[in-house]
Every structure is written in C-alpha cells, then in structure tokens.
Design a protein around this motif. Structure first.
Motif, PDB file in Angstrom:
ATOM      1  N   VAL A  23       0.909  -1.202   0.156  1.00  0.00           N
ATOM      2  CA  VAL A  23      -0.154  -0.195   0.232  1.00  0.00           C
ATOM      3  C   VAL A  23       0.847   1.205   0.008  1.00  0.00           C
ATOM      4  CG1 VAL A  23      -1.828   1.287   1.313  1.00  0.00           C
ATOM      5  CG2 VAL A  23      -1.757  -1.299   1.354  1.00  0.00           C
ATOM      6  N   GLY A  24       0.368   2.349  -0.768  1.00  0.00           N
ATOM      7  CA  GLY A  24       1.431   3.273  -0.891  1.00  0.00           C
ATOM      8  C   GLY A  24       0.815   4.686  -1.779  1.00  0.00           C
ATOM      9  N   SER A  25       1.692   5.244  -2.195  1.00  0.00           N
ATOM     10  CA  SER A  25       1.515   6.585  -2.770  1.00  0.00           C
ATOM     11  C   SER A  25       0.767   6.260  -3.870  1.00  0.00           C
ATOM     12  CB  SER A  25       2.770   7.371  -3.189  1.00  0.00           C
ATOM     13  OG  SER A  25       3.578   7.537  -2.013  1.00  0.00           O
ATOM     14  N   GLY A  29       7.458   8.581  -4.215  1.00  0.00           N
ATOM     15  CA  GLY A  29       6.662   7.765  -3.642  1.00  0.00           C
ATOM     16  C   GLY A  29       7.271   6.877  -2.528  1.00  0.00           C
ATOM     17  N   VAL A  30       6.297   6.489  -1.613  1.00  0.00           N
ATOM     18  CA  VAL A  30       6.549   5.762  -0.524  1.00  0.00           C
ATOM     19  C   VAL A  30       5.485   4.569  -0.446  1.00  0.00           C
ATOM     20  CG1 VAL A  30       6.746   5.549   2.125  1.00  0.00           C
ATOM     21  CG2 VAL A  30       7.474   7.532   0.914  1.00  0.00           C
ATOM     22  N   TYR A  31       6.076   3.309  -0.193  1.00  0.00           N
ATOM     23  CA  TYR A  31       5.335   2.270  -0.282  1.00  0.00           C
ATOM     24  C   TYR A  31       5.750   1.104   1.024  1.00  0.00           C
ATOM     25  CZ  TYR A  31       4.761   3.855  -4.838  1.00  0.00           C
ATOM     26  OH  TYR A  31       4.534   4.612  -5.967  1.00  0.00           O
ATOM     27  N   GLY A  32       4.621   0.806   1.689  1.00  0.00           N
ATOM     28  CA  GLY A  32       4.722  -0.154   2.793  1.00  0.00           C
ATOM     29  C   GLY A  32       4.353  -1.560   2.410  1.00  0.00           C
ATOM     30  N   GLY A  35       1.185  -1.374 -10.868  1.00  0.00           N
ATOM     31  CA  GLY A  35       0.766  -2.733 -10.348  1.00  0.00           C
ATOM     32  C   GLY A  35       0.542  -3.920 -11.494  1.00  0.00           C
ATOM     33  N   ILE A  36       1.455  -4.020 -12.450  1.00  0.00           N
ATOM     34  CA  ILE A  36       0.916  -4.794 -13.501  1.00  0.00           C
ATOM     35  C   ILE A  36       1.840  -6.126 -13.435  1.00  0.00           C
ATOM     36  CG2 ILE A  36       0.002  -3.405 -15.139  1.00  0.00           C
ATOM     37  CD1 ILE A  36       2.636  -3.280 -16.509  1.00  0.00           C
ATOM     38  N   VAL A  94       7.965  -7.628   6.867  1.00  0.00           N
ATOM     39  CA  VAL A  94       7.555  -6.077   6.658  1.00  0.00           C
ATOM     40  C   VAL A  94       8.350  -5.359   5.755  1.00  0.00           C
ATOM     41  CG1 VAL A  94       5.882  -6.253   8.502  1.00  0.00           C
ATOM     42  CG2 VAL A  94       8.267  -5.225   8.979  1.00  0.00           C
ATOM     43  N   GLY A  95       8.097  -4.510   5.205  1.00  0.00           N
ATOM     44  CA  GLY A  95       9.083  -3.911   4.211  1.00  0.00           C
ATOM     45  C   GLY A  95       8.510  -2.443   4.035  1.00  0.00           C
ATOM     46  N   LEU A  96       9.493  -1.540   3.580  1.00  0.00           N
ATOM     47  CA  LEU A  96       9.148  -0.005   3.168  1.00  0.00           C
ATOM     48  C   LEU A  96      10.098   0.421   1.884  1.00  0.00           C
ATOM     49  CD1 LEU A  96       7.806   2.534   4.045  1.00  0.00           C
ATOM     50  CD2 LEU A  96       9.784   3.132   5.448  1.00  0.00           C
ATOM     51  N   THR A  97       9.434   0.867   1.043  1.00  0.00           N
ATOM     52  CA  THR A  97      10.279   1.256  -0.308  1.00  0.00           C
ATOM     53  C   THR A  97       9.840   2.840  -0.515  1.00  0.00           C
ATOM     54  OG1 THR A  97       9.550  -0.817  -1.340  1.00  0.00           O
ATOM     55  CG2 THR A  97      10.146   1.224  -2.658  1.00  0.00           C
TER      56      THR A  97
END
Length: 299
Positions: free
Chosen positions: A31-33, A288-291, A195-196, A270-273
């Motif tokens: 889930v993120g930007s 963008g930030v995505y968890g 998201g492809i 768990v991760g963070l991008t």
C-alpha cells in the motif's frame, strides 16, 4: 507490489528439492502513494528435481483501477546448484474511463527463461550467477475522451536480457544485477500502471521499485543478512537505478525489508520502499513511499 514481493513469493523456487516433496504458499500486500494498492498470492510445489510456482497479482493505478496478472514458473534442477527456469505471464484486458485521464486500457502476455548457478550449502562461501531473457507484449488503448468509440490503439513490445552475480558469505548474501530492454516501437509516451505484475517477467520485477514508464536499462544491488540466536531473522537492503527510454527521465529507489521465522513452517516480513521518479521533459519529480507485508507457509 512488483519487485517488492518478487524475492519473497518465489521462496520455494530458490531452494533445490532434496528428498521428499515440499510446497509453499505466499501472500504479500503493498500500500502506498498514488494511492496504490497491490496484492500478490502465490503457491509452489517441488517434487524432486522440479519446482513449479503459480501466482496471481492485482494492482491499481492512480484512479484505483485494478489490473491483473497471472504468472507461472517451471524450474528444473539437472544437477545440484544449477536451475533452468521457464516463465510465462498473462494480464487480462482491463479498461477504465475517468474525467482526468479519459479512456485507458491495457492487456499483456509474455514469456522467457533463465539459467542460474548457486552451488554449495547455506553457511558456506557460495558464488551466484544468473542470466535470463524475456519478451512482454502489451496492448494499450487511450483517448482523452472517456468512453470514446474509437480510441488510439498501440502495441508495446519489450524484449529484455538480464544478468546477476553475487556471493554468499556465512549468512550474508550480496547480489548485483543489470537488465537491458529493447523495444520494437516507440514506448516513450506509454504510461504504465505500477501494479502490473510481480512475477518473474513482471515489468520491474525483482528490483524493489514501481516504475511508471518503459525503462531503457536498470541496475540493482542488494544485501541480505540473517541474524539472531537461531538465525531466524533477516534484513535486506535493495537499491535500484533505471533511466527511462527516449530520455524521458529515470527512477531511483531504495527498499528495506525485515523478515522473521515465526515457526519452522511460517515466515513473515514487513518492508518499506521509497522512490523518486524524475521526468526530464517537464522538469518535475514525483516521490513515492510504499509499505509492504507478507507471509509464507511451507508444508
């Protein structure tokens, strides 16, 4: 989703089968930007010197339109440490109409293969080599008018070659990779939903980034370290740099992922991008930030 989950959902395929058959199931949510929501579910089985993985990914674009991708990977272990894989994916056509973007539709299909060599056992000094290639065909429709009767239709073909090298020292794994992409058509103007697909052939797979444009090439680096009294935890850091085709811009991304063996059969992470896309033609940058979070069950 793509890239962030890719290294985790292929858990079983990364380990040669010895003796009894084994299997796994994995679930990963990002889930993120954007806003962006992505989910990947996969399952694998390894009967002897063969492993099979199947996955289903869904992801959204900025209008929360869902895009789908089905993928599969067949791996063969002719000798210990050597794996030959054959991969395929299919994205059913999905279309959307919005006042901000107009009409947009996308479908995809692709295939490829790779050879990897990773001799030795865990805890030893082990080299890692991998080379592969793939082909992805995307059919894109677009119009500035929602519900247009005759939208512009374009074909977007991407051919890729890639290579990875690395070394394992005790419980640390270092990997360096590069990919080069070739296009039969002008792909510079094509905007992609992030998201492809996170399977072996998904655009951006394995690089811990969610690009929204066609890439010219990319560089990747990662370091994974297991730790803990029973070495049941690990931390992975990944970096990616990729310029887009036609000098449009580039993407830079960094990803941190923490994993832990909850039981002998259950593993979670768990991760963070964080990533920045720079667009040369408009002199703008998009951050963008995505968890992400995932779980894998071995049986």
């Amino acid at each position: 989703m793509r890239g962030i989950a890719a290294g985790f959902v292929l858990t079983l395929a990364a380990v040669p089968a010895v003796g009894a058959s084994r299997g796994s199931m994995s679930e990963a949510l990002t889930v993120g930007s954007g806003p962006y929501i992505g989910n990947s579910i996969s399952a694998g089985v390894s009967p002897g010197p063969v492993d099979v993985d199947l996955g289903y990914d869904v992801g959204t674009d900025q209008d929360l339109v869902i895009f789908h991708s089905l993928w599969g990977s067949l791996g063969v272990w002719p000798v210990n440490g050597l794996r030959i894989s054959f991969d395929g994916d299919f994205g059913p056509k999905v279309s959307s109409d919005s006042a901000s973007r107009g009409h947009y539709a996308l479908s995809s299909v692709g295939g490829g293969g790779s050879i990897s060599y990773h001799p030795g056992r865990s805890g030893e000094v082990r080299p890692y080599f991998q080379v592969g290639s793939g082909f992805e065909h995307l059919d894109v429709e677009g119009s500035q008018t929602p519900g247009a009767a005759n939208p512009v239709n374009g074909v977007f073909n991407q051919t890729s070659v890639s290579g990875n090298v690395g070394v394992d020292v005790d419980q640390a794994q270092l990997r360096l990779g590069v990919s080069k992409f070739f296009y039969a058509e002008d792909a510079g103007a094509v905007q992609l939903p992030p998201g492809i697909g996170s399977g072996p052939l998904g655009l951006g797979a394995g690089q811990a980034a969610l690009p929204t444009r066609a890439e010219d090439w990319n560089l990747r680096a990662s370091l994974r370290q297991r730790f803990g009294s029973r070495e049941d935890s690990d931390a992975t850091v990944r970096f990616t740099y990729a310029p887009y085709v036609d000098g449009i811009g580039s993407i830079v991304a960094a990803n941190l992922r923490l994993g832990h063996d909850l039981t002998r059969e259950l593993r979670g992470y768990v991760g963070l991008t964080g990533q920045v896309e720079s667009f040369s033609r408009t002199s703008t940058k998009t951050a963008g930030v995505y968890g992400s979070a995932g779980i894998s069950v071995l049986f």
